[in-house]
Design an enzyme around this catalytic site. Structure first.
Site, PDB file in Angstrom:
ATOM      1  N   GLY A 143      -6.089   6.454 -10.194  1.00 36.35           N
ATOM      2  CA  GLY A 143      -6.296   5.260 -11.005  1.00 36.35           C
ATOM      3  C   GLY A 143      -5.550   5.226 -12.319  1.00 36.35           C
ATOM      4  CB  SER A 144      -2.573   6.960 -13.746  1.00 38.81           C
ATOM      5  OG  SER A 144      -1.510   6.616 -12.897  1.00 38.81           O
ATOM      6  CG  ASN A 145      -0.110   2.359 -11.778  1.00 38.01           C
ATOM      7  OD1 ASN A 145       0.771   1.862 -12.460  1.00 38.01           O
ATOM      8  ND2 ASN A 145       0.118   3.362 -10.931  1.00 38.01           N
TER       9      ASN A 145
ATOM     10  CG  LEU B 161      -4.108   4.933  -0.190  1.00 38.18           C
ATOM     11  CD1 LEU B 161      -4.433   6.386   0.111  1.00 38.18           C
ATOM     12  CD2 LEU B 161      -2.601   4.753  -0.335  1.00 38.18           C
TER      13      LEU B 161
ATOM     14  CB  ILE C 101      -4.620  -6.899   1.912  1.00 35.84           C
ATOM     15  CG1 ILE C 101      -4.487  -5.931   0.727  1.00 35.84           C
ATOM     16  CG2 ILE C 101      -5.421  -8.131   1.515  1.00 35.84           C
ATOM     17  CD1 ILE C 101      -5.800  -5.357   0.222  1.00 35.84           C
TER      18      ILE C 101
ATOM     19  CG  ASN D 148       1.131  -2.877  -3.296  1.00 33.64           C
ATOM     20  OD1 ASN D 148       0.285  -2.144  -3.839  1.00 33.64           O
ATOM     21  ND2 ASN D 148       2.005  -2.409  -2.419  1.00 33.64           N
TER      22      ASN D 148
ATOM     23  CG  HIS E 119       6.130   0.980  -2.356  1.00 30.25           C
ATOM     24  ND1 HIS E 119       5.162   1.533  -1.530  1.00 30.25           N
ATOM     25  CD2 HIS E 119       7.290   1.582  -2.034  1.00 30.25           C
ATOM     26  CE1 HIS E 119       5.733   2.427  -0.737  1.00 30.25           C
ATOM     27  NE2 HIS E 119       7.017   2.489  -1.016  1.00 30.25           N
TER      28      HIS E 119
ATOM     29  CG  ASP F  34       4.456  -0.702   1.105  1.00 30.22           C
ATOM     30  OD1 ASP F  34       3.619  -0.945   0.210  1.00 30.22           O
ATOM     31  OD2 ASP F  34       4.502   0.377   1.724  1.00 30.22           O
TER      32      ASP F  34
ATOM     33  CD  GLU G 243       3.904   3.531  -9.802  1.00 33.12           C
ATOM     34  OE1 GLU G 243       4.172   3.295  -8.641  1.00 33.12           O
ATOM     35  OE2 GLU G 243       2.982   4.285 -10.141  1.00 33.12           O
TER      36      GLU G 243
END
Ligand code: GRF
Length: 206
Positions: free
Chosen positions: A26-28, A99, A102, A116, A118, A159, A188
Site C-alpha cells: 500500500g505504498s501508493n 491483483l 475487475i 490502474n 502498472h 493492464d 509511481e
C-alpha cells in the site's frame, strides 16, 4: 426537515470522493491518502482490499479511512459489492496494486472512472501474472535499456485499457529486479497523484 437538508447538501457538495483498491503493502495508497489529506474538496473515502494480511489495511487504520475486505466468490458474482460501494458516492476508483481482475459489472458501474498503475511501459510486460518483481525480472531478462510506469483506464482485461500517462527511467547494467523496482516505485509515487487529481476533477485525457 433537518435530514432533508443534509441529503440535499450532500447531493450539491463539491467534494470529490476516491475509492482505492489495493492488495498489498500500500505504498501508493499511502501517497494518495497523504496527498489529499487536508484537501477539503477531494478525499479518499474507502480502501477496498482482498487480503486480510495486507499492509494497506494498517495504513487505512492509521489514517482512519474505512475499509471493505472483499471475498473472491462474492466479488466475481455479478454486482454483489456495487450497492455497498455506491454508498461512498465515488467520483473515481483507483487501483493501487490490486491483483484481481475487475469484473464487468464494476466497470459498467464506474465507466471511464477506474484507473490502474502498472510498473512497466505497457503494452509490454503486462497481462495476467505480470505483477511485482516478475515484471522487473522480465524487463531485465529482455535486456531493456529503459522501463517506467503506465497509468491507464481499466477495461475488462489485465493492464489493457487506454493509456493516460507514462514516465520512463533507465534500466542500469547492474540492476537487480529489486533495484529496478525501487526506481520504478519512485516514479509511481511522484506521478500517480497528479493524474488522479486531474481525473477526479474531470480532466479529459483524450
Ligand atoms: C505497484 O508497483 C503498482 O504499479 C502495481 O502494484 C504495486 C503496488 O505497490 N500495480 P504498493 O503496494 O503500492 O507499494
Amino acid at each position: 426537515m433537518a435530514i432533508k437538508l443534509v441529503i440535499i447538501s450532500l447531493y450539491l457538495s463539491p467534494v470529490k470522493n476516491i475509492i482505492i483498491f489495493a492488495s498489498g503493502a500500500g505504498s501508493n495508497a499511502k501517497k494518495i491518502i497523504e496527498y489529499f489529506t487536508g484537501e477539503t474538496e477531494i478525499g479518499v473515502v474507502l480502501i477496498v482490499c482482498n487480503n486480510t494480511g495486507a499492509g494497506v489495511l494498517k495504513i487505512a487504520e492509521d489514517y482512519k479511512i474505512p475499509t471493505l475486505v472483499i471475498e473472491k466468490e462474492n466479488f466475481f458474482l455479478g454486482d454483489h459489492y456495487i450497492p455497498q460501494l455506491k454508498q461512498y458516492r465515488a467520483d473515481l476508483v483507483v487501483l493501487a496494486g490490486f491483483l484481481w481482475k475487475i469484473p464487468h459489472a464494476l466497470i459498467e458501474a464506474y465507466p471511464r472512472r477506474i484507473l490502474n498503475i502498472h510498473p512497466a511501459l505497457l503494452p509490454k510486460y503486462g497481462g495476467k501474472g505480470m505483477y511485482g518483481l516478475r515484471v522487473h525480472e522480465a524487463v531485465i531478462r529482455a535486456g531493456e535499456k529503459e522501463s517506467g510506469i503506465t497509468i491507464h483506464y481499466v477495461d475488462g482485461h489485465y493492464d489493457n485499457g487506454d493509456i493516460i500517462f507514462q514516465a520512463r527511467c533507465p534500466v542500469k547494467p547492474q540492476d537487480t529486479p529489486e533495484t529496478l523496482a525501487q526506481r520504478v516505485h519512485k516514479l509511481e509515487h511522484e506521478y500517480y497523484v497528479g493524474v488522479i487529481e486531474g481525473a477526479v476533477k474531470g480532466e479529459q485525457f483524450f
